[in-house]
Design an enzyme around this catalytic site. Structure first.
Site, PDB file in Angstrom:
ATOM      1  N   LYS A  11       0.840  -1.196   0.000  1.00 38.84           N
ATOM      2  CA  LYS A  11       0.000   0.000   0.000  1.00 38.84           C
ATOM      3  C   LYS A  11       0.877   1.248   0.000  1.00 38.84           C
ATOM      4  O   LYS A  11       2.058   1.223   0.377  1.00 38.84           O
ATOM      5  CB  LYS A  11      -0.939   0.013   1.207  1.00 38.84           C
ATOM      6  CG  LYS A  11      -0.257   0.133   2.576  1.00 38.84           C
ATOM      7  CD  LYS A  11       0.068   1.565   3.005  1.00 38.84           C
ATOM      8  CE  LYS A  11       0.783   1.621   4.351  1.00 38.84           C
ATOM      9  NZ  LYS A  11       1.367   2.946   4.646  1.00 38.84           N
ATOM     10  N   ASP A 137      -2.260  -1.575  10.541  1.00 49.18           N
ATOM     11  CA  ASP A 137      -2.539  -1.604   9.101  1.00 49.18           C
ATOM     12  C   ASP A 137      -3.179  -2.913   8.640  1.00 49.18           C
ATOM     13  O   ASP A 137      -3.600  -3.026   7.484  1.00 49.18           O
ATOM     14  CB  ASP A 137      -1.249  -1.394   8.299  1.00 49.18           C
ATOM     15  CG  ASP A 137      -0.822   0.064   8.252  1.00 49.18           C
ATOM     16  OD1 ASP A 137      -1.665   0.948   8.521  1.00 49.18           O
ATOM     17  OD2 ASP A 137       0.368   0.331   7.946  1.00 49.18           O
TER      18      ASP A 137
END
Length: 300
Positions: A11, A137
């Site tokens: 990401k 995350d």
């Protein structure tokens, strides 16, 4: 099903703002997260021998409980009384300690894979509840969509994806401690907060330049003074034709967004020639189509 192969995707943060530091020491954030086509390959296989065996193509990474993917398997085994063992093979491509959720996405893949392999039938909500205890995350990496992330990272709202475009990734030969960066972040009146809401609106309008004009990351105020090479990489990308460039997460990886494939390819070669970065990738956004059938849900 005795084996499963998964793509654990990296990401980037199109916007990263820190709202405040809580009394428990955690920081509340507002981030726009985008997944990439860059990924680690995760293979999980059931074994008759109890326990967890983890291997990785990078010899310097731990293969015991110090590895978050190992922790994910252990948690699933203990919570759901799994008697069989598993063999987990991680083929790393995402830069390590780089602000790209490389560990968190491997962890998320193991949670997802264990759920499928052992037919636990856990909802994504339940997997996220397990995942957030392993890493902030991890819930996002389970979601695998462009999202606004709030709280400590566990409050996720889907938003429109980044329009397709070339993205150059460059990580210098340094690693950054996320804990150090957050501990040294000064949330004073002088700090420039990114326009997170503006990024979300630009994504909704499919306005690539509206997004790139608003790229921002408050953690650069800590990481760049410590590691000026990050600023050098950003400058190199801009000189090579990036529409804009930004540090991802707590760094040190920098991503540059391009509006032209040829420019991006040349920038890739320029970055290699510069010697500023050790790991360089040319990739694109990963924007998952939502699928409803059980068969398709197995494809990641």
């Amino acid at each position: 099903m005795d084996t499963i192969r998964l793509k654990a995707r990296a990401k980037i943060n199109l916007g990263l703002d820190v709202v405040r530091r809580r009394e428990d020491g955690y920081h509340e954030v507002r981030m726009v997260m985008q997944m990439l086509k860059l990924y680690d390959q995760i293979d999980i296989e059931k074994t008759e021998t109890p326990g967890i065996r983890l291997t990785c193509n990078l010899s310097f990474l731990p293969t015991d409980e110090c590895n978050i993917a190992y922790k994910a398997a252990k948690v699933m085994m203990e919570q759901f009384d799994i008697k069989q063992g598993v063999c987990i093979r991680i083929e790393k491509h995402i830069p390590v300690a780089a602000g790209m959720a490389g560990g968190s996405t491997d962890c998320a893949a193991v949670l997802y894979g264990m759920n499928k392999l052992f037919d636990l039938q856990l909802s994504q909500k339940k997997l996220r509840e397990i995942g957030v205890k392993l890493g902030a995350d991890v819930p996002y990496c389970l979601m695998r969509r462009t999202a606004l992330s709030e709280g400590i990272g566990e409050i996720l709202t889907p938003v429109a994806p980044l329009p397709d475009c070339p993205i150059l990734i460059a990580k210098p030969s340094i690693s950054v401690s996320t804990r150090y960066v957050y501990e040294h972040l000064k949330l004073n009146e002088e700090i420039l907060h990114p326009d997170v809401d503006g990024i979300v609106s630009a994504l909704k309008a499919k306005d690539l330049y509206g997004v790139t004009d608003r790229l921002g990351n408050v953690l650069e105020t800590v990481t760049i003074p410590e590691h000026p090479v990050i600023a050098d990489i950003k400058q190199q990308m801009m000189q090579s034709g990036a529409v804009n460039a930004l540090m991802s997460g707590s760094g040190p990886t920098v991503f540059g967004i391009f509006d032209d494939e040829d420019k991006a390819k040349k920038a890739f070669e320029d970055m290699k020639a510069s010697g500023l970065a050790r790991q360089i990738y040319l990739t694109r956004p990963f924007n998952q189509k939502i699928k409803s059938t059980r068969k398709n849900q197995r494809k990641r």
